[in-house]
Design an enzyme around this catalytic site. Structure first.
Site, PDB file in Angstrom:
ATOM      1  N   ARG A   7       0.359 -13.422   8.662  1.00  0.00           N
ATOM      2  CA  ARG A   7      -0.492 -12.624   9.536  1.00  0.00           C
ATOM      3  C   ARG A   7       0.461 -12.249  10.575  1.00  0.00           C
ATOM      4  O   ARG A   7       0.221 -11.124  11.169  1.00  0.00           O
ATOM      5  CB  ARG A   7      -1.969 -12.798   9.958  1.00  0.00           C
ATOM      6  CG  ARG A   7      -2.858 -13.370   8.879  1.00  0.00           C
ATOM      7  CD  ARG A   7      -3.087 -12.018   7.747  1.00  0.00           C
ATOM      8  NE  ARG A   7      -2.100 -12.329   6.670  1.00  0.00           N
ATOM      9  CZ  ARG A   7      -1.713 -11.515   5.704  1.00  0.00           C
ATOM     10  NH1 ARG A   7      -2.099 -10.360   6.047  1.00  0.00           N
ATOM     11  NH2 ARG A   7      -0.946 -12.066   4.771  1.00  0.00           N
ATOM     12  N   ASP A  59      -4.896  -2.447  -7.214  1.00  0.00           N
ATOM     13  CA  ASP A  59      -4.632  -3.034  -6.271  1.00  0.00           C
ATOM     14  C   ASP A  59      -4.857  -4.756  -6.018  1.00  0.00           C
ATOM     15  O   ASP A  59      -6.113  -4.790  -6.522  1.00  0.00           O
ATOM     16  CB  ASP A  59      -4.943  -2.239  -4.997  1.00  0.00           C
ATOM     17  CG  ASP A  59      -4.468  -2.625  -3.882  1.00  0.00           C
ATOM     18  OD1 ASP A  59      -3.304  -3.514  -3.585  1.00  0.00           O
ATOM     19  OD2 ASP A  59      -5.327  -2.473  -2.575  1.00  0.00           O
ATOM     20  N   GLU A  60      -4.272  -5.387  -5.365  1.00  0.00           N
ATOM     21  CA  GLU A  60      -4.783  -6.867  -5.360  1.00  0.00           C
ATOM     22  C   GLU A  60      -4.999  -7.493  -6.563  1.00  0.00           C
ATOM     23  O   GLU A  60      -6.217  -8.147  -6.958  1.00  0.00           O
ATOM     24  CB  GLU A  60      -6.071  -6.942  -4.186  1.00  0.00           C
ATOM     25  CG  GLU A  60      -5.785  -6.198  -2.991  1.00  0.00           C
ATOM     26  CD  GLU A  60      -4.845  -7.321  -2.180  1.00  0.00           C
ATOM     27  OE1 GLU A  60      -4.114  -8.068  -2.455  1.00  0.00           O
ATOM     28  OE2 GLU A  60      -4.701  -6.844  -0.764  1.00  0.00           O
ATOM     29  N   GLN A 105      -1.172 -15.085  -2.594  1.00  0.00           N
ATOM     30  CA  GLN A 105      -2.455 -14.681  -1.649  1.00  0.00           C
ATOM     31  C   GLN A 105      -3.888 -14.676  -2.215  1.00  0.00           C
ATOM     32  O   GLN A 105      -4.743 -13.923  -1.978  1.00  0.00           O
ATOM     33  CB  GLN A 105      -2.223 -13.291  -0.893  1.00  0.00           C
ATOM     34  CG  GLN A 105      -0.817 -13.219  -0.073  1.00  0.00           C
ATOM     35  CD  GLN A 105      -0.529 -12.229   0.899  1.00  0.00           C
ATOM     36  OE1 GLN A 105      -1.275 -11.819   1.622  1.00  0.00           O
ATOM     37  NE2 GLN A 105       0.416 -11.332   0.360  1.00  0.00           N
ATOM     38  N   THR A 154       0.723  -1.165   0.102  1.00  0.00           N
ATOM     39  CA  THR A 154      -0.083  -0.104   0.048  1.00  0.00           C
ATOM     40  C   THR A 154       0.829   1.347   0.091  1.00  0.00           C
ATOM     41  O   THR A 154       0.492   2.295  -0.637  1.00  0.00           O
ATOM     42  CB  THR A 154      -0.788  -0.179   1.298  1.00  0.00           C
ATOM     43  OG1 THR A 154      -1.515  -1.352   1.258  1.00  0.00           O
ATOM     44  CG2 THR A 154      -1.725   1.152   1.119  1.00  0.00           C
TER      45      THR A 154
END
Length: 756
Positions: free
Chosen positions: A602, A223-224, A254, A35
């Site tokens: 995470r 993004d993503e 991911q 980000t």
């Protein structure tokens, strides 16, 4: 302010920010500052290149992510710039359609339907067709509508009145879909699928609109990108054709939303789609310790649909990753609770620093009970506490009604599932109960012959409860639940609804009942059980404390980070999900491996994997550790709890992990040995159907053999038929199979058959 944009960027982030022209792919691993790079690049284009911010679009997948990006960009460039095109795909499509939907004679004030609006339309259609959810669940219809809207063909019917192509095998679904489209059109209403489809349709059919938007959008950022669907990728590709400045950032490792349309291949094959593109790999992790990253790297390298990378970090080595194996679920969850107390004590941490992740919501049940037992405050993110879930409360309410005939349980269940007992019936029954000083159930039983109460549905409900009361005298509670589901039609309702999670929750409830009964010294009555459960259903438990352990699914955790992470239920059939493998085979195994990778990455300071022995009601078999555990070098973690070699051997046999994993490992021309049809040759590999077409010499015929079939072995020059036969009939396998059969209790088998 310009200097702020480029400070604290590492070399690869800086490269991503300054590479502004052409097609650019950034593979940004977990915790690598994705980000930061994305927002810095937006600010760089505005402040260093002088491009008007309204000529830059940056799309992401959630409103939360879009808001976070806007906040960061504002901090870098100030408040005076238009950043409205930092948005979601749907957000951009709404802006586009408000401007150009008139091209297809829709008003700019068109309606946008949410899920409840869609349900309202369906209820209206069901009334028109005189059908109910027993005939077809809303979930089935929503799935059909969504699948039918993956392409743009349905728009020919909506916008040009052409005949709609339908599936001849689903006449009722076809009729509902057609009526749904008609009602949408009559109200100029678009659902979420329509937003992107209408946008692509207009861009495809109106060159002036396409040219306008292509000229306007000089720079496009995504993004993503690994989560982009075919339609989403088509949209951004169309918009980028004029200026050819398309920047995509994401991590194929991911991708966890393939099941709802994500196509990671667009990111993986970006360099093939755009041969002149530049690829930048951001692999420096700022989040986790080397010990945590090591097991993440070790697992994910087994995937094929990915861009090769190894995450690195400059963080200190940290604490060893721990794998805990329990002899049953209670031991697993209790160990987690006690380990949480140790973390709090030793590291001076807060409860809110700790997160427990699981593959599916039903897995929270054991964890919740252990946390309450140990007086540990917790909160569930994106879900409902186990004993507060509808299907669980339904069953507990019937048990309570059998036991105490209370009004609360009666009010919940007398018309659930619907028995045609409406408001007037309840008013009449309430008056009778009050006048006779009886509970509602007792009043119904005593006055069932009265005209105002003698409804068929009321008699049926009364008979069901009376019969269940008699059965409760001779049956265990776990056995009684099957009768409750059967006789009340709740089981049929949940199956019809098609909500797999509800069914899994009930299986988990029964599993806990069996364990409770087995561990009890005496016969467990309904009253005993309800009293035990009341300890876990107190809505006031710890509600006033903000410092709480977080419980959530892995899907919800994506994009977040936590100091201490437990991944519980690390069991075969849970992760990887048996249902996902059944539906999507080797594609599902890759996605489940990515889910594991997301869970691991995470964690910042400590990471735990936990699982336990027992019977898995979800897969209908004994529990074994996840196959992914066997992909990790044992030197990379420490084990607590005794995992016997017998269980390891049995797991490897059951999972076929001894070098004969048949999930798409053969090629055309390979010779194979089948345990029945003997020697054969692979004639075709059908990846669409996950099967081989094999010609068997002994029978002189070809047969389709599933990729996952265990007893098919590749032959090499040294192989002999005798050796292969021996490998599939060795004593060890027979012994382990006998053990497995003997260990399944009769009620386990019965429940699996009931829900299969």
């Amino acid at each position: 302010m310009n200097e702020e944009i480029l400070i604290n960027l590492n070399e690869k982030q800086l490269n991503a920010v300054k590479t502004t022209e052409g097609y650019v792919r950034v593979i940004a691993g977990a915790g690598s500052g994705k980000t930061k790079a994305l927002t810095s690049r937006f600010a760089y284009i505005v402040k260093y290149l002088g491009i008007n911010s309204s000529n830059i679009i940056c799309v992401t997948f959630t409103n939360k992510a879009a808001q976070e990006m806007k906040k960061r960009v504002k901090k870098l460039i100030g408040d005076s710039f238009d950043i409205s095109l930092i948005t979601t795909y749907h957000g951009f499509c709404v802006k586009f359609l408000r401007e150009d939907i008139n091209k297809i004679f829709y008003p700019k004030g068109f309606l946008i339907l949410d899920t409840e609006d869609q349900k309202t339309i369906l209820r209206n259609i069901y009334t028109e067709l005189n059908i109910t959810s027993r005939d077809l669940s809303f979930k089935q219809v929503f799935k059909y509508i969504s699948n039918s809207k993956k392409g743009l063909d349905y728009l020919n019917y909506v916008l040009q009145n052409k005949t709609i192509e339908t599936n001849k095998d689903d006449k009722l679904l076809n009729t509902i879909f057609q009526k749904y489209l008609e009602k949408q059109k009559r109200n100029y209403a678009l659902d979420f699928d329509d937003l992107i489809n209408f946008t692509i349709y207009i861009l495809t059919n109106f060159d002036d609109v396409l040219n306008k938007w292509q000229n306007r959008l000089h720079y496009i950022q995504v993004d993503e990108a690994q989560d982009s669907s075919e339609n989403q990728f088509q949209l951004i590709e169309m918009l980028s054709r004029q200026h050819k400045n398309l920047f995509v950032v994401g991590d194929p490792d991911q991708t966890i939303y393939e099941w709802r349309g994500a196509k990671p291949e667009y990111l993986v094959d970006f360099d093939k789609i755009f041969p002149d593109s530049v690829t930048i790999i951001m692999n420096q992790n700022y989040r986790s310790t080397p010990n945590i990253l090591k097991i993440g790297n070790h697992i994910i390298k087994n995937n094929k649909i990915r861009v090769d990378k190894e995450m690195i970090t400059q963080n200190p080595e940290g604490i060893d990753v721990v794998h805990f194996h329990g002899c049953h679920e209670f031991e697993e969850s209790l160990w987690i609770a006690k380990e949480i107390k140790e973390i709090i004590k030793i590291e001076n941490a807060k409860f809110s620093d700790i997160t427990i992740l699981y593959r599916a919501n039903y897995l929270s049940r054991n964890i919740e009970q252990a946390l309450i037992k140990e007086n540990i405050p917790y909160t569930i993110f994106g879900g409902v506490k186990f004993f507060e879930r509808k299907e669980i409360k339904d069953i507990l309410s019937i048990l309570s009604l059998i036991n105490s005939e209370d009004d609360i349980s009666f009010l919940r269940m007398f018309n659930n599932p619907t028995r045609g007992l409406g408001k007037k019936f309840l008013e009449n029954l309430t008056l009778v109960a009050q006048s006779q000083n009886l509970s509602l159930f007792q009043a119904l039983k005593k006055n069932i012959e009265k005209t105002e109460l003698s409804k068929k549905g009321a008699k049926d409900f009364l008979d069901i409860i009376i019969e269940l009361k008699e059965l409760s005298k001779i049956k265990s509670i776990s056995d009684l639940v099957k009768d409750i589901l059967d006789k009340t039609a709740l089981g049929e309702l949940y199956r019809k609804d098609g909500d797999e999670e509800r069914i899994n929750n009930i299986k988990e409830l029964v599993s806990s009942m069996i364990l409770y009964e087995n561990e009890s010294q005496e016969i467990v009555t309904i009253q005993d059980y309800l009293q035990e459960i009341s300890l876990y259903t107190d809505l006031d438990t710890n509600n006033d404390i903000q410092d709480k352990v977080k419980l959530m699914t892995i899907h919800i955790s994506k994009g977040l980070e936590f100091p201490y992470v437990f991944l519980c239920g690390f069991t075969e059939g849970v992760i990887p999900s048996a249902m996902a493998i059944k539906e999507r085979r080797n594609r599902a195994i890759e996605e489940e491996r990515r889910l594991t990778y997301v869970a691991i990455t995470r964690a910042e300071k400590r990471f735990y994997l936990t699982e336990s022995e027992g019977f898995n009601f979800i897969s209908g078999s004994n529990k074994y550790p996840s196959r992914f555990l066997f992909e990790i070098n044992e030197n990379f973690y420490i084990r607590k709890g005794e995992l016997s070699q017998d269980i390891i051997n049995e797991a490897k046999l059951q999972l076929n992990l001894n070098g004969t994993d048949n999930l798409e490992y053969l090629n055309v021309g390979d010779f194979v040995f089948h345990n029945v049809w003997k020697k054969g040759i692979v004639k075709e590999v059908d990846r669409e159907k996950n099967q081989y077409i094999i010609e068997f010499m002994e029978i002189g015929k070809t047969r389709p053999i599933d990729f996952s079939f265990k007893f098919l072995t590749k032959l090499n020059q040294e192989s002999t038929s005798n050796r292969i036969i021996k490998s599939h009939n060795n004593k060890e396998e027979k012994v382990l199979e006998n053990k497995r059969i003997q260990s399944n209790e009769s009620n386990n088998k019965k429940w699996w058959e009931f829900w299969k």
